[in-house]
Write a protein that holds these residues in place. Sequence first.
Motif, PDB file in Angstrom:
ATOM      1  N   ILE A   1      -6.326   4.426  -1.557  1.00 25.48           N
ATOM      2  CA  ILE A   1      -4.894   4.170  -1.352  1.00 25.48           C
ATOM      3  C   ILE A   1      -4.087   4.561  -2.576  1.00 25.48           C
ATOM      4  O   ILE A   1      -2.930   4.943  -2.481  1.00 25.48           O
ATOM      5  CB  ILE A   1      -4.681   2.685  -0.990  1.00 25.48           C
ATOM      6  CG1 ILE A   1      -5.364   2.395   0.347  1.00 25.48           C
ATOM      7  CG2 ILE A   1      -3.215   2.335  -0.904  1.00 25.48           C
ATOM      8  CD1 ILE A   1      -5.313   0.960   0.758  1.00 25.48           C
ATOM      9  N   GLY A   2      -4.706   4.475  -3.757  1.00 25.22           N
ATOM     10  CA  GLY A   2      -3.966   4.802  -4.960  1.00 25.22           C
ATOM     11  C   GLY A   2      -4.020   6.283  -5.304  1.00 25.22           C
ATOM     12  O   GLY A   2      -3.035   6.863  -5.732  1.00 25.22           O
TER      13      GLY A   2
ATOM     14  N   MET B   1       4.106  -0.980  10.378  1.00 23.34           N
ATOM     15  CA  MET B   1       4.602  -2.122   9.596  1.00 23.34           C
ATOM     16  C   MET B   1       5.140  -1.628   8.252  1.00 23.34           C
ATOM     17  O   MET B   1       4.914  -0.478   7.882  1.00 23.34           O
ATOM     18  CB  MET B   1       3.505  -3.163   9.408  1.00 23.34           C
ATOM     19  CG  MET B   1       2.203  -2.636   8.856  1.00 23.34           C
ATOM     20  SD  MET B   1       0.988  -3.929   8.607  1.00 23.34           S
ATOM     21  CE  MET B   1       0.012  -3.875  10.096  1.00 23.34           C
ATOM     22  N   PRO B   2       5.886  -2.511   7.562  1.00 23.03           N
ATOM     23  CA  PRO B   2       6.402  -2.089   6.256  1.00 23.03           C
ATOM     24  C   PRO B   2       5.273  -1.671   5.314  1.00 23.03           C
ATOM     25  O   PRO B   2       4.159  -2.184   5.420  1.00 23.03           O
ATOM     26  CB  PRO B   2       7.128  -3.329   5.730  1.00 23.03           C
ATOM     27  CG  PRO B   2       6.828  -4.427   6.669  1.00 23.03           C
ATOM     28  CD  PRO B   2       6.316  -3.846   7.939  1.00 23.03           C
ATOM     29  N   ALA B   3       5.597  -0.756   4.406  1.00 23.63           N
ATOM     30  CA  ALA B   3       4.564  -0.132   3.584  1.00 23.63           C
ATOM     31  C   ALA B   3       3.748  -1.143   2.788  1.00 23.63           C
ATOM     32  O   ALA B   3       2.519  -1.070   2.753  1.00 23.63           O
ATOM     33  CB  ALA B   3       5.198   0.887   2.639  1.00 23.63           C
ATOM     34  N   TRP B   4       4.431  -2.130   2.174  1.00 29.67           N
ATOM     35  CA  TRP B   4       3.683  -3.068   1.329  1.00 29.67           C
ATOM     36  C   TRP B   4       2.692  -3.868   2.150  1.00 29.67           C
ATOM     37  O   TRP B   4       1.552  -4.106   1.743  1.00 29.67           O
ATOM     38  CB  TRP B   4       4.631  -4.015   0.571  1.00 29.67           C
ATOM     39  CG  TRP B   4       5.429  -4.921   1.461  1.00 29.67           C
ATOM     40  CD1 TRP B   4       6.644  -4.683   2.002  1.00 29.67           C
ATOM     41  CD2 TRP B   4       5.031  -6.226   1.916  1.00 29.67           C
ATOM     42  NE1 TRP B   4       7.041  -5.723   2.765  1.00 29.67           N
ATOM     43  CE2 TRP B   4       6.078  -6.703   2.737  1.00 29.67           C
ATOM     44  CE3 TRP B   4       3.909  -7.048   1.709  1.00 29.67           C
ATOM     45  CZ2 TRP B   4       6.027  -7.951   3.358  1.00 29.67           C
ATOM     46  CZ3 TRP B   4       3.863  -8.287   2.311  1.00 29.67           C
ATOM     47  CH2 TRP B   4       4.906  -8.730   3.139  1.00 29.67           C
ATOM     48  N   LEU B   5       3.115  -4.252   3.376  1.00 30.46           N
ATOM     49  CA  LEU B   5       2.227  -5.029   4.238  1.00 30.46           C
ATOM     50  C   LEU B   5       1.061  -4.168   4.716  1.00 30.46           C
ATOM     51  O   LEU B   5      -0.093  -4.624   4.780  1.00 30.46           O
ATOM     52  CB  LEU B   5       3.020  -5.571   5.429  1.00 30.46           C
ATOM     53  CG  LEU B   5       2.249  -6.538   6.329  1.00 30.46           C
ATOM     54  CD1 LEU B   5       1.883  -7.800   5.565  1.00 30.46           C
ATOM     55  CD2 LEU B   5       3.081  -6.902   7.559  1.00 30.46           C
ATOM     56  N   ALA B   6       1.365  -2.902   5.008  1.00 31.00           N
ATOM     57  CA  ALA B   6       0.321  -1.990   5.479  1.00 31.00           C
ATOM     58  C   ALA B   6      -0.768  -1.828   4.417  1.00 31.00           C
ATOM     59  O   ALA B   6      -1.965  -1.928   4.711  1.00 31.00           O
ATOM     60  CB  ALA B   6       0.932  -0.632   5.805  1.00 31.00           C
ATOM     61  N   LEU B   7      -0.345  -1.622   3.161  1.00 25.59           N
ATOM     62  CA  LEU B   7      -1.333  -1.444   2.101  1.00 25.59           C
ATOM     63  C   LEU B   7      -2.124  -2.729   1.892  1.00 25.59           C
ATOM     64  O   LEU B   7      -3.349  -2.709   1.711  1.00 25.59           O
ATOM     65  CB  LEU B   7      -0.642  -1.020   0.791  1.00 25.59           C
ATOM     66  CG  LEU B   7       0.031   0.346   0.829  1.00 25.59           C
ATOM     67  CD1 LEU B   7       0.433   0.765  -0.571  1.00 25.59           C
ATOM     68  CD2 LEU B   7      -0.856   1.395   1.461  1.00 25.59           C
ATOM     69  N   PHE B   8      -1.402  -3.864   1.967  1.00 22.93           N
ATOM     70  CA  PHE B   8      -2.088  -5.143   1.792  1.00 22.93           C
ATOM     71  C   PHE B   8      -3.156  -5.321   2.870  1.00 22.93           C
ATOM     72  O   PHE B   8      -4.293  -5.710   2.579  1.00 22.93           O
ATOM     73  CB  PHE B   8      -1.066  -6.289   1.848  1.00 22.93           C
ATOM     74  CG  PHE B   8      -1.680  -7.648   1.706  1.00 22.93           C
ATOM     75  CD1 PHE B   8      -2.097  -8.108   0.467  1.00 22.93           C
ATOM     76  CD2 PHE B   8      -1.872  -8.459   2.818  1.00 22.93           C
ATOM     77  CE1 PHE B   8      -2.681  -9.354   0.341  1.00 22.93           C
ATOM     78  CE2 PHE B   8      -2.463  -9.704   2.697  1.00 22.93           C
ATOM     79  CZ  PHE B   8      -2.865 -10.152   1.454  1.00 22.93           C
TER      80      PHE B   8
ATOM     81  N   PRO C   1       2.333   2.850  -5.758  1.00 12.70           N
ATOM     82  CA  PRO C   1       3.277   3.545  -6.640  1.00 12.70           C
ATOM     83  C   PRO C   1       2.621   3.888  -7.973  1.00 12.70           C
ATOM     84  O   PRO C   1       1.679   3.248  -8.409  1.00 12.70           O
ATOM     85  CB  PRO C   1       4.394   2.520  -6.824  1.00 12.70           C
ATOM     86  CG  PRO C   1       3.808   1.215  -6.463  1.00 12.70           C
ATOM     87  CD  PRO C   1       2.744   1.486  -5.445  1.00 12.70           C
ATOM     88  N   ARG C   2       3.154   4.937  -8.598  1.00 18.36           N
ATOM     89  CA  ARG C   2       2.674   5.278  -9.931  1.00 18.36           C
ATOM     90  C   ARG C   2       3.467   4.496 -10.960  1.00 18.36           C
ATOM     91  O   ARG C   2       4.586   4.072 -10.700  1.00 18.36           O
ATOM     92  CB  ARG C   2       2.832   6.772 -10.161  1.00 18.36           C
ATOM     93  CG  ARG C   2       1.837   7.520  -9.320  1.00 18.36           C
ATOM     94  CD  ARG C   2       2.047   8.994  -9.378  1.00 18.36           C
ATOM     95  NE  ARG C   2       0.943   9.649  -8.698  1.00 18.36           N
ATOM     96  CZ  ARG C   2       0.898  10.943  -8.452  1.00 18.36           C
ATOM     97  NH1 ARG C   2       1.892  11.718  -8.849  1.00 18.36           N
ATOM     98  NH2 ARG C   2      -0.130  11.472  -7.846  1.00 18.36           N
ATOM     99  N   LEU C   3       2.858   4.333 -12.124  1.00 15.85           N
ATOM    100  CA  LEU C   3       3.508   3.540 -13.165  1.00 15.85           C
ATOM    101  C   LEU C   3       4.543   4.383 -13.893  1.00 15.85           C
ATOM    102  O   LEU C   3       4.226   5.459 -14.404  1.00 15.85           O
ATOM    103  CB  LEU C   3       2.460   3.037 -14.162  1.00 15.85           C
ATOM    104  CG  LEU C   3       1.500   1.958 -13.642  1.00 15.85           C
ATOM    105  CD1 LEU C   3       0.452   1.653 -14.690  1.00 15.85           C
ATOM    106  CD2 LEU C   3       2.245   0.706 -13.255  1.00 15.85           C
ATOM    107  N   PHE C   4       5.781   3.910 -13.920  1.00 13.55           N
ATOM    108  CA  PHE C   4       6.858   4.564 -14.673  1.00 13.55           C
ATOM    109  C   PHE C   4       6.928   6.052 -14.377  1.00 13.55           C
ATOM    110  O   PHE C   4       6.905   6.476 -13.233  1.00 13.55           O
ATOM    111  CB  PHE C   4       6.698   4.294 -16.177  1.00 13.55           C
ATOM    112  CG  PHE C   4       6.366   2.866 -16.463  1.00 13.55           C
ATOM    113  CD1 PHE C   4       7.286   1.844 -16.178  1.00 13.55           C
ATOM    114  CD2 PHE C   4       5.125   2.514 -16.966  1.00 13.55           C
ATOM    115  CE1 PHE C   4       6.966   0.529 -16.405  1.00 13.55           C
ATOM    116  CE2 PHE C   4       4.814   1.182 -17.205  1.00 13.55           C
ATOM    117  CZ  PHE C   4       5.732   0.192 -16.922  1.00 13.55           C
TER     118      PHE C   4
END
Lengths: 365, 311
Positions: free
Chosen positions: A278-279, A125-132, A203-206
């Motif tokens: 995950i982070g 599945m798409p990455a954002w959905l997978a992490l969610f 994702p990392r910040l900036f």
Amino acid sequence: MSIDTAPTVSATALDATSGTVTRRDILHRMLMTLGPILAALVIAGCILLAVGVDPLAYYGFVLEKGLFSPLGIQQTLTRMAPLLFLAAGLIVAFRAGMWNLGGDGQFLLGAVTAAASAPVFVQIMPAWLALFCSFLIAMVVAMIWSLVPALLRAYQGVNEIITTLMMTFLGTSLANVLVKLAFRDPNTTVPQTRTLPVEDRLPRLFETTITSGLLLGLAAILIVHLVMTRTAFGLKLRIVGANPRAAVHSGLGVPGLTVAVFAISAGLAGLAGAVDIIGVQGNVRADWNPAYGLAVIPAVFLARMNGFAAIGFVFLLSVLSIGGESAARRLGVPNHFTLVLVSIVLIVLALAEYFDHRYNQSRRA
Amino acid sequence: MTGLFSEVFLSALLFGAVTAAIPLLLAGLGEQISEKAGVLNIGIEGMMLAGAYLGFVGAFYSGSLWLGFLTGAAGGVSVAVVMALLCVRIGLNQIVIGIALTLGLEGLTALLHHFQFSRSYPRLPAADATVIPLLSDIPVIGPAFFKHHLIVYLAVALVFGMGYIYRRTQLGLNLQAAGDKPAALDVAGIDVVQTRTIAVLTTGALAGLGGAYLANVGAGLFIPFITNGAGFLGIVLAMLARGRPVWVLFGALLFGVCLSLTTAMQVAGINIPTDIIQMLPFLAVMIMLVLFGRRASLPAALGIPYERGAR
């Protein structure tokens, strides 16, 4: 066999939202907070001196690495993410008068669940959905893990300190079993779960190495704070915490609320595990147990269970944790020293509260 | 597998069970006296660690196991003094202080071990057993129960001594009252704070002794976190025993069998990961709590500091 011991070091747990705050009050709060921390640092320094380590050098290394080096401060902010989730979970539990000391077991099971599910989910599945989905399932597993202590406390009155501690011992072992047997990566010799590729992690910040999990953690603790102080549900939980018997008489469904408190508290601990995996970590190695759970307790107490203040103390704890690791390497002091420091903070804080209370009483009399 | 082998195996299993049960028994008896007097002692794990560390240090440098037991008990008492001052004298929250003491002693003993023993990992020689004549000749049971260090028999005797104190003496009655209705005890002219202090210090001595036994006889060495939750198991035992020392003994033996099974299965080479085996005793505790949790009874004033004249 229930014991009415609302976990309040201070009597201020319920009036965190009280209206007017004078400058004197703020000064007093500052003194009551910084005083114990300073005293604890001095006492712990004496212990370092006794085992032949220069305390100034130790604290110097802690600050240098944890606060003042560019890489160190980024690590510190990253470390805050799981700690914030754990602190949020403890705030809910402590304000409702329940001692959820099973944070480490819930954390590890959440971490292992996330580590096992995320690499699978990202392929389908798409990455954002997978992490969610990984976050969600980690939360649910941790919630289920807290069900036995919750039900025992709610319907049998069994003291939750003991049951949650026992479940932590069980959970730590179970997490290891899962890593070694069920979710082991067949491609590595060291037992660990499959590694989540760096590009699929949060994702990392900036342009920094700070994880965006920090923002999630901040959101979690602020939501918890607002729910506990501004909503009817939060008020109900605080009433249960302040006086369980009165809560029953005022018609609250205490057993149901008890189970809800454990579910929220454990769910947040599970999310803490997930956000760390995950982070940051990407996988769980066998026998990995950072034991954040108990170290967060004094931070929550120092903050008087206030979400905003807790952010500050979690930051301090983070500095101590990252800086302590570096100082430990350089001076040969094992990391266990942090435990001693945490313990002294708790005792000095309780003493300070006591003398402050006594002083106020004698002034009023 | 021959019959002889299984007989030897069984008596080794039971011998291990007794060895594992003694620290739990001492911790459980200690926690029981505190709880009877109205003090919930979460710091008992810390007291056991202090006992284990100082007990080992005492025995290692003096060469005498008995001196080790003495220093171990003294170590437990010294932690108990802090607990008594903070929680009984000035009435701080027993749970906060208990957690703090456990955490602090975990860190402190690990720290001291690191600087003192982490390079050499010294071991004590095996403890000499006191063989009880005749009884020790019984097959299986004899070598399992009647070839232990003298302190094991003393610990079992203590169970009945405690039972006698609780039921037949003024002190026992005072302890009970301090936990159930401290105000009544106060009115009767007996110092509640003093009664509770006696209880907490006794807990420290017993927990320290249990820790010293664990390090000196059970393991023969000190390692950080050696108690691994034994103090918490002691708290569970005290809760389920409903104030009766004999039940603590039975419970300790039951958990002892679980712990011994853990080692025995590893020795026998049964192919189960150690992590699963390590879960056994804690699983047993949870099952016990699910089955008997409701029937556990605790004193009315448990966890509540006594303040004269307060409502």
